[in-house]
Design a protein around this motif. Structure first.
Motif, PDB file in Angstrom:
ATOM      1  N   LYS A  93       0.840  -1.184   0.000  1.00  0.00           N
ATOM      2  CA  LYS A  93       0.000   0.000   0.000  1.00  0.00           C
ATOM      3  C   LYS A  93       0.883   1.244   0.000  1.00  0.00           C
ATOM      4  N   PRO A  94       0.716   2.133  -0.984  1.00  0.00           N
ATOM      5  CA  PRO A  94       1.539   3.346  -1.047  1.00  0.00           C
ATOM      6  C   PRO A  94       1.194   4.311   0.084  1.00  0.00           C
ATOM      7  N   ASN A  95       2.148   5.173   0.395  1.00  0.00           N
ATOM      8  CA  ASN A  95       1.979   6.148   1.471  1.00  0.00           C
ATOM      9  C   ASN A  95       1.823   7.530   0.850  1.00  0.00           C
ATOM     10  N   PHE A  96       0.701   8.189   1.172  1.00  0.00           N
ATOM     11  CA  PHE A  96       0.432   9.517   0.617  1.00  0.00           C
ATOM     12  C   PHE A  96       0.516  10.596   1.690  1.00  0.00           C
ATOM     13  N   SER A  97       1.327  10.358   2.722  1.00  0.00           N
ATOM     14  CA  SER A  97       1.427  11.318   3.827  1.00  0.00           C
ATOM     15  C   SER A  97       1.957  12.660   3.322  1.00  0.00           C
ATOM     16  N   GLY A  98       1.290  13.720   3.749  1.00  0.00           N
ATOM     17  CA  GLY A  98       1.717  15.065   3.396  1.00  0.00           C
ATOM     18  C   GLY A  98       1.271  15.533   2.033  1.00  0.00           C
ATOM     19  N   LEU A  99       0.553  14.683   1.252  1.00  0.00           N
ATOM     20  CA  LEU A  99       0.080  15.101  -0.075  1.00  0.00           C
ATOM     21  C   LEU A  99      -1.061  16.093   0.097  1.00  0.00           C
ATOM     22  N   LYS A 100      -0.841  17.331  -0.391  1.00  0.00           N
ATOM     23  CA  LYS A 100      -1.857  18.368  -0.250  1.00  0.00           C
ATOM     24  C   LYS A 100      -2.905  18.222  -1.364  1.00  0.00           C
ATOM     25  N   VAL A 101      -4.155  18.092  -0.947  1.00  0.00           N
ATOM     26  CA  VAL A 101      -5.265  17.844  -1.872  1.00  0.00           C
ATOM     27  C   VAL A 101      -6.385  18.828  -1.558  1.00  0.00           C
ATOM     28  N   VAL A 102      -7.057  19.303  -2.619  1.00  0.00           N
ATOM     29  CA  VAL A 102      -8.235  20.167  -2.470  1.00  0.00           C
ATOM     30  C   VAL A 102      -9.459  19.394  -2.956  1.00  0.00           C
ATOM     31  N   VAL A 103     -10.513  19.397  -2.158  1.00  0.00           N
ATOM     32  CA  VAL A 103     -11.783  18.759  -2.529  1.00  0.00           C
ATOM     33  C   VAL A 103     -12.828  19.855  -2.667  1.00  0.00           C
ATOM     34  N   VAL A 104     -13.447  19.938  -3.877  1.00  0.00           N
ATOM     35  CA  VAL A 104     -14.474  20.953  -4.139  1.00  0.00           C
ATOM     36  C   VAL A 104     -15.784  20.234  -4.415  1.00  0.00           C
ATOM     37  N   ASP A 105     -16.754  20.374  -3.514  1.00  0.00           N
ATOM     38  CA  ASP A 105     -18.057  19.712  -3.654  1.00  0.00           C
ATOM     39  C   ASP A 105     -19.078  20.532  -2.893  1.00  0.00           C
ATOM     40  N   ASP A 106     -20.180  20.887  -3.541  1.00  0.00           N
ATOM     41  CA  ASP A 106     -21.208  21.685  -2.883  1.00  0.00           C
ATOM     42  C   ASP A 106     -22.028  20.864  -1.893  1.00  0.00           C
ATOM     43  N   ASN A 107     -22.019  19.522  -2.032  1.00  0.00           N
ATOM     44  CA  ASN A 107     -22.772  18.659  -1.135  1.00  0.00           C
ATOM     45  C   ASN A 107     -21.918  18.376   0.099  1.00  0.00           C
ATOM     46  N   SER A 108     -22.438  18.743   1.250  1.00  0.00           N
ATOM     47  CA  SER A 108     -21.650  18.615   2.485  1.00  0.00           C
ATOM     48  C   SER A 108     -21.324  17.172   2.795  1.00  0.00           C
ATOM     49  N   VAL A 109     -22.276  16.250   2.554  1.00  0.00           N
ATOM     50  CA  VAL A 109     -22.031  14.836   2.828  1.00  0.00           C
ATOM     51  C   VAL A 109     -20.964  14.301   1.887  1.00  0.00           C
ATOM     52  N   GLY A 110     -21.117  14.586   0.599  1.00  0.00           N
ATOM     53  CA  GLY A 110     -20.122  14.133  -0.361  1.00  0.00           C
ATOM     54  C   GLY A 110     -18.761  14.708  -0.077  1.00  0.00           C
ATOM     55  N   ARG A 111     -18.721  16.013   0.317  1.00  0.00           N
ATOM     56  CA  ARG A 111     -17.453  16.656   0.631  1.00  0.00           C
ATOM     57  C   ARG A 111     -16.788  16.000   1.844  1.00  0.00           C
ATOM     58  N   MET A 112     -17.606  15.712   2.855  1.00  0.00           N
ATOM     59  CA  MET A 112     -17.082  15.094   4.068  1.00  0.00           C
ATOM     60  C   MET A 112     -16.575  13.683   3.803  1.00  0.00           C
ATOM     61  N   VAL A 113     -17.306  12.912   2.990  1.00  0.00           N
ATOM     62  CA  VAL A 113     -16.921  11.528   2.708  1.00  0.00           C
ATOM     63  C   VAL A 113     -15.622  11.490   1.906  1.00  0.00           C
ATOM     64  N   THR A 114     -15.532  12.305   0.849  1.00  0.00           N
ATOM     65  CA  THR A 114     -14.309  12.322   0.044  1.00  0.00           C
ATOM     66  C   THR A 114     -13.120  12.758   0.890  1.00  0.00           C
ATOM     67  N   ARG A 115     -13.323  13.764   1.755  1.00  0.00           N
ATOM     68  CA  ARG A 115     -12.241  14.215   2.634  1.00  0.00           C
ATOM     69  C   ARG A 115     -11.813  13.091   3.565  1.00  0.00           C
ATOM     70  N   GLY A 116     -12.802  12.331   4.067  1.00  0.00           N
ATOM     71  CA  GLY A 116     -12.480  11.219   4.963  1.00  0.00           C
ATOM     72  C   GLY A 116     -11.636  10.163   4.285  1.00  0.00           C
ATOM     73  N   LEU A 117     -11.936   9.855   3.023  1.00  0.00           N
ATOM     74  CA  LEU A 117     -11.148   8.866   2.286  1.00  0.00           C
ATOM     75  C   LEU A 117      -9.711   9.333   2.133  1.00  0.00           C
ATOM     76  N   LEU A 118      -9.545  10.616   1.752  1.00  0.00           N
ATOM     77  CA  LEU A 118      -8.199  11.141   1.523  1.00  0.00           C
ATOM     78  C   LEU A 118      -7.409  11.262   2.833  1.00  0.00           C
ATOM     79  N   VAL A 119      -8.081  11.667   3.896  1.00  0.00           N
ATOM     80  CA  VAL A 119      -7.406  11.751   5.197  1.00  0.00           C
ATOM     81  C   VAL A 119      -6.952  10.381   5.649  1.00  0.00           C
ATOM     82  N   HIS A 120      -7.809   9.362   5.416  1.00  0.00           N
ATOM     83  CA  HIS A 120      -7.459   8.000   5.791  1.00  0.00           C
ATOM     84  C   HIS A 120      -6.200   7.543   5.063  1.00  0.00           C
ATOM     85  N   LEU A 121      -6.008   8.037   3.828  1.00  0.00           N
ATOM     86  CA  LEU A 121      -4.822   7.661   3.051  1.00  0.00           C
ATOM     87  C   LEU A 121      -3.622   8.538   3.389  1.00  0.00           C
TER      88      LEU A 121
END
Length: 740
Positions: free
Chosen positions: A607-635
């Protein structure tokens, strides 16, 4: 000089008689001499008389006769011997010439008689020619009247105008006192007086159709003279004058059914109208042959004109009916187009709205799956994920089927590894089959090309659907998959009459056979398996799940790839074999687009390590924004989540490596946002990688994303593994190998 007394009169000469003879001989001689002059004049003026030498001979004879009578004048008195010699010579010459003339006349009289006969024959021929010329002139006159009448009759296609014009023109041409037309009634048992020349509105006159005079006319195509007192001719007021001659003729009433085509039966009996024509009263006129012929020809022309009018009326009715049908069809087409647009709009909305919560369910479930769970909790999470994936597959199937039906779905042609596709499909199917303790084997023919040109995604979908269907309905045993190049002699299949393969050096036909030892199906039910919402193997379907869309979609995908698909089975409990053939291009020789491809090796287990990778998530839906952010934070990513495109443009910096941009935000042009982000960073290395995040599956969205410079498209829902794969591709290649 001695006096000759050689002529002694046998009786005493009477001086008075001698005087008369003397005078007579003088005038005879004068007449004889005048006749040759007249003959000479005739010969000079005549250029065609063939017997001139006879006339010359005859003239000589007459001259000699005249000379004899002239010399005879000197014999009435005492004359010399010389006169006697001359007189004798003249008589001898006269005798010779007269005999020659007589013999010659005997010779030429037969010729003269034959000339007379020929002259009489020529006179008779001339008289006969005069009669024929008279007939020709009469026929020409009749023809002129026929052409004139035909032109007037056919100048319109209205039946009432045709019939009225016929009566008027016949009355004017033939000088008729009255002309009438009797038409059959609807019952066909009577004739009704419909049109007359003198009466404007004839009403109330009917006669039985079985009258002898009517049968007489109807039984012949010629004009027939009838009695002026017959029921159909009593149209003139009674008077003191003798009525003129009356003629009747039938007028065929032709209908479309009268024209027999091949051996079609005649649908209706022949019907006739009756035309009655009357010469003026107190007239010595009689019907001539050419007038009767004129009437017969006009009757036929009226029949033809009426048939044309009937055809026109029928065509007008058919045109009106066709116009009504076209209006109805156009209305139905517009309604269908409106319904299709409404359905597509509904599916697009439902697609986006359903994928958003599915994105949350699958993403959170995948995150939960990677935490410390008890076996019971892990089973629950896996069940949630499995059910969510089934629901996501159903959503994809419904959308694909909708686009297939309206023709908006197009294949995405590219070069791919054919062997890797089958191995990947085998790796995906094996875990499912192992749960049911089924074996799965894969056999690739040695002549199968390593790479091919086609739609890899749709081909994979067909393979997974067919193999998954086999796994679903197999309880024990296993499934065998074989793939090989179809030979040209085995391409044509009588069970697939609509499949017309065309061999070429630029492509080949891939044949895939999937055999299972499952429940099988009745042979008569196999055509139903490719219908929407029809389950395969209905007996086995009681314990299985599915929407019944898989094979229906497979059939349409295979048809798009210019192939065909079928299922063979010997019956229930005997297993089945799914066979499909698709057309694929050969790389380097195919005319289809040659897109670059990346060989997919075995999945990296580290499993690759993405620690410190700066990512921007743009989504008007709060649930979708929160879920996508959660996936990226987990990685291990450093995530900035924002709700609008304008804010994204303002806060994004060169430190941000990836931007996940939702392209379906209301009130925001996400494509314009992507363009402005690129414009913000002039140097390419400073630009972040922009990836579209959407629930919209149409081809236009993908093309628009690539057009504005996005690196790829991610389709919701997204799991942890899927997001990990996306980030790996982005960091390794700078773009997505394929739409995720």
């Amino acid at each position: 000089m001695e006096l000759c007394n050689c002529i002694e009169p046998p009786w005493p000469a009477d001086e008075l008689l001698m005087k008369y003879q003397y005078i007579s001989d003088f005038f005879i001689a004068l007449a004889y001499f005048s006749i040759p002059l007249e003959l000479i004049y005739f010969v000079k003026k005549s250029a065609v008389f063939p017997y001139r030498w006879v006339l010359v001979q005859f003239g000589a004879f007459i001259v000699l006769c005249g000379a004899t009578h002239l010399i005879n004048l000197w014999t009435f008195t005492m004359h010399t011997r010389t006169v006697a010699v001359v007189m004798t010579s003249a008589k001898i010459l006269t005798a010779v010439v007269s005999c020659a003339t007589a013999l010659m006349l005997v010779h030429i009289i037969p010729d003269l008689l034959s000339v007379k006969t020929r002259e009489l024959f020529l006179k008779n021929k001339a008289a006969e020619l005069d009669r024929e010329m008279g007939l020709i002139r009469t026929q020409e006159e009749t023809g002129r009247h026929v052409r004139m009448l035909t032109h007037e009759i056919r100048s319109t296609l209205d039946r009432h105008t045709i019939l009225k014009t016929t009566l008027v023109e016949l009355g004017r041409t033939l000088g008729l006192e009255e002309c009438a037309l009797w038409m059959p009634t609807r019952t066909g048992l009577e004739l009704h007086l419909s049109y007359t020349l003198r009466h404007q509105n004839p009403v109330g006159f009917t006669v039985p159709i079985q009258l002898p005079v009517i049968n007489q006319v109807f039984n012949t195509s010629h004009a027939v003279k009838i009695s002026p007192n017959s029921p159909v001719a009593r149209l003139r007021p009674a008077g003191k004058y003798m009525p003129g001659e009356v003629v009747a003729v039938r007028v065929p009433l032709l209908h479309l059914s009268n024209f027999q085509i091949h051996d079609w039966p005649e649908l209706s009996t022949k019907r006739y109208a009756l035309m009655v024509l009357m010469l003026p009263s107190d007239s010595a006129r009689q019907w001539h042959v050419h007038e009767l012929e004129l009437v017969e020809v006009v009757a036929d022309q009226v029949a033809v004109a009426l048939s044309h009018a009937a055809i026109l009326e029928e065509s007008m009715r058919a045109r009106d009916l066709l116009m009504e049908q076209n209006v109805a069809l156009d209305l139905a087409r517009r309604e269908a187009e409106t319904a299709v647009r409404a359905r597509n709009d509904f599916l697009a909305v439902m697609n986006h709205e359903m994928r958003t919560p599915m994105h949350a369910i699958i993403a959170l479930s995948s995150l939960l799956q990677e935490t410390e769970l008890t076996p019971e909790q892990r089973l629950m999470v896996e069940t949630i994920l499995k059910s969510s994936n089934i629901l996501a597959t159903l959503i994809n199937d419904v959308l694909d089927l909708s686009r297939l039906e309206d023709g908006s779905l197009q294949l995405e042609i590219g070069t791919f590894s054919l062997h890797s596709l089958f191995r990947e499909a085998l790796n995906l199917i094996k875990p499912v089959a192992s749960v049911k303790k089924l074996y799965v084997t894969l056999s690739l023919s040695p002549d199968l090309p390593e790479y091919a040109v086609g739609d890899e995604k749709r081909l994979m979908q067909v393979v997974l659907n067919v193999v998954g269907n086999a796994v679903k309905f197999t309880k024990e045993g296993g499934i065998s998959i074989s793939a090989f190049v179809a030979k040209s002699e085995s391409l044509r299949d009588p069970r697939a009459p609509d499949f017309f393969p065309i061999p070429s050096d630029n492509h080949f036909y891939l044949r895939v056979e999937v055999k299972d030892t499952g429940s099988g199906v009745n042979p008569q039910d196999t055509p139903k398996l490719f219908m929407k919402f029809v389950q395969s193997q209905p007996l086995a379907a009681k314990n299985s799940s599915g929407s019944g869309l898989g094979l229906a979609i497979c059939k349409r995908f295979v048809n798009l790839m210019e192939g065909h698909i079928r299922i063979e089975s010997e019956g229930l409990g005997r297993g089945s074999t799914a066979i499909f053939i698709v057309k694929l291009g050969i790389p380097g020789r195919s005319n289809e687009s040659k897109l670059s491809f990346i060989h997919k090796g075995p999945a990296n287990q580290v499993k690759p390590n993405f620690s410190g990778l700066k990512v921007v998530v743009v989504d008007d839906n709060s649930v979708g924004r929160m879920v996508t952010r959660g996936l990226l934070v987990h990685l291990g990513c450093d995530v900035l989540a924002i709700a609008s495109g304008d804010e994204c443009i303002r806060v994004v910096t060169h430190e941000h490596k990836v931007v996940f941009l939702d392209v379906t935000m209301p009130g925001t042009d996400s494509f314009e946002v992507a363009v402005r982000i690129h414009e913000k960073f002039a140097k390419r290395p400073d630009r972040p990688i922009i990836v579209a995040l959407t629930g919209n599956t149409d081809r236009t969205t993908r093309e628009n994303c690539l057009r504005v410079g996005m690196a790829g498209v991610i389709l919701k829902p997204v799991s942890v593994d899927k997001m990990r794969s996306v980030l790996s591709d982005l960091l390794e290649h700078g773009y997505l190998v394929e739409s995720q």
